[in-house]
Motif scaffolding. Structure first.
Motif, short mmCIF file in Angstrom:
data_model
loop_
_atom_site.label_atom_id
_atom_site.label_comp_id
_atom_site.label_asym_id
_atom_site.label_seq_id
_atom_site.Cartn_x
_atom_site.Cartn_y
_atom_site.Cartn_z
N TRP A 1 33.44 130.85 133.46
CA TRP A 1 33.05 130.35 132.14
C TRP A 1 32.16 131.35 131.41
O TRP A 1 32.14 131.39 130.18
CB TRP A 1 32.32 129.01 132.28
N TRP B 1 43.92 119.53 129.82
CA TRP B 1 43.08 120.73 129.70
C TRP B 1 41.89 120.65 130.64
O TRP B 1 41.55 121.60 131.34
CB TRP B 1 42.61 120.88 128.26
N LEU C 1 41.53 131.60 124.84
CA LEU C 1 41.51 130.40 125.68
C LEU C 1 42.39 129.32 125.08
O LEU C 1 42.26 129.02 123.88
CB LEU C 1 40.07 129.90 125.81
N PHE D 1 32.60 131.45 122.91
CA PHE D 1 32.98 130.31 122.09
C PHE D 1 32.64 130.59 120.64
O PHE D 1 31.64 131.23 120.32
CB PHE D 1 32.23 129.05 122.56
N GLN E 1 37.39 131.98 122.52
CA GLN E 1 37.74 130.59 122.24
C GLN E 1 37.66 130.32 120.74
O GLN E 1 36.73 130.76 120.06
CB GLN E 1 36.77 129.65 122.98
N GLN E 2 38.62 129.58 120.26
CA GLN E 2 38.63 129.13 118.88
C GLN E 2 39.37 127.79 118.83
O GLN E 2 40.15 127.48 119.73
CB GLN E 2 39.33 130.15 117.97
N ASP E 3 39.11 127.01 117.80
CA ASP E 3 39.84 125.75 117.69
C ASP E 3 41.19 126.01 117.02
O ASP E 3 41.56 127.15 116.76
CB ASP E 3 39.01 124.69 116.96
N TRP F 1 43.44 125.77 124.00
CA TRP F 1 42.48 124.78 123.50
C TRP F 1 43.21 123.55 122.99
O TRP F 1 44.17 123.67 122.22
CB TRP F 1 41.66 125.40 122.38
N LYS G 1 40.92 123.05 133.92
CA LYS G 1 39.70 123.89 133.94
C LYS G 1 38.62 123.34 134.88
O LYS G 1 37.57 123.96 135.01
CB LYS G 1 39.12 123.97 132.52
N VAL H 1 33.74 133.51 128.76
CA VAL H 1 34.27 132.91 127.54
C VAL H 1 33.27 133.05 126.40
O VAL H 1 32.08 132.73 126.55
CB VAL H 1 34.60 131.42 127.74
N ASN I 1 33.43 121.96 122.95
CA ASN I 1 32.92 123.28 122.60
C ASN I 1 31.39 123.29 122.65
O ASN I 1 30.73 122.62 121.84
CB ASN I 1 33.39 123.66 121.19
#
Length: 235
Positions: free
Chosen positions: A64, A52, A183, A69, A159-161, A185, A56, A67, A193
């Motif tokens: 960026w 990853w 995104l 987060f 973005q998320q986990d 991840w 990136k 994004v 993060n």
């Protein structure tokens, strides 16, 4: 560590006490400390994080900045509340003016938040365990306002986990139906993060706050979160 060295010395025929072994380690610069805590990563997860990062590494600041987060974090009424230090004499440790009260089961709240290089979005205080239905409600009522506030009409990447609620099929379908790119991840990688830094800022600033209940805790979190500037959010 001293035990390992002591064992090796004993195996080599060197006689040394525990105190001697510890002193020798201190003499060469070692000190006994509590280990830092980090996510458990097996080799497969490490390889995914590395892949990853390589993918990136050439992203520009402009890329960026698109994004947004997001993350959840738990706060307790006694979270990080070490309080001020006290000056005391020998034998006064149990005096009333030298004590800090503690609660065995402090009240806590779970918070969802979002940020981008433009700043922070509104917070959502979660009232139940996060499943797919609860998370979709968060996205509809808090993620959209955050996107409007931080990005206006510009496109953004979310973005998320990889929490179970986040990666549920219904949530993936929801993002596709709304045309929101997510995104990719790697799992178990909160260190990647930047919003984790903001949670840290809030918890450090709350160190001397003493909320008595969940409502006071929420108010303190909101007020501290609102003080975070766009400059602190720059990637």
């Amino acid at each position: 560590m001293w035990g390992r060295f002591h064992k090796e010395w004993t195996g080599a025929g060197v006689s040394a006490s525990r105190t001697t072994a510890r002193r020798c380690l201190q003499d060469v610069g070692f000190s006994c400390r509590i280990p830092c805590v980090k996510p458990l990563l097996n080799n497969r997860r490490r390889q995914k994080c590395l892949a990853w990062a390589k993918d990136k590494k050439d992203w520009t600041a402009a890329e960026w900045s698109k994004v947004m987060f997001s993350d959840e974090s738990k706060f307790c009424t006694s979270s990080g509340n070490q309080g001020p230090r006290v000056w005391r004499k020998r034998g006064e440790a149990q005096n009333a003016h030298c004590l800090r009260s503690s609660v065995k089961f402090p009240q806590s709240v779970m918070v969802w938040g979002a940020m981008s290089s433009a700043g922070v979005g509104p917070l959502c205080f979660l009232r139940s365990k996060v499943n797919a239905a609860v998370y979709q409600d968060v996205l509809e009522h808090f993620m959209f306002p955050a996107a409007d506030q931080l990005n206006g009409d510009a496109d953004f990447i979310f973005q998320q986990d990889l929490a179970l609620a986040h990666s549920a099929k219904a949530i993936s379908t929801w993002f596709k139906d709304h045309g929101i790119p997510v995104l990719n991840w790697p799992g178990n990688s909160p260190d990647l993060n930047p919003i984790e830094n903001l949670w840290g800022i809030v918890k450090r600033k709350m160190r001397y706050a003493r909320p008595n209940n969940a409502e006071e805790l929420k108010a303190t979190i909101r007020a501290t979160w609102a003080l975070i500037t766009p400059e602190q959010c720059q990637l």
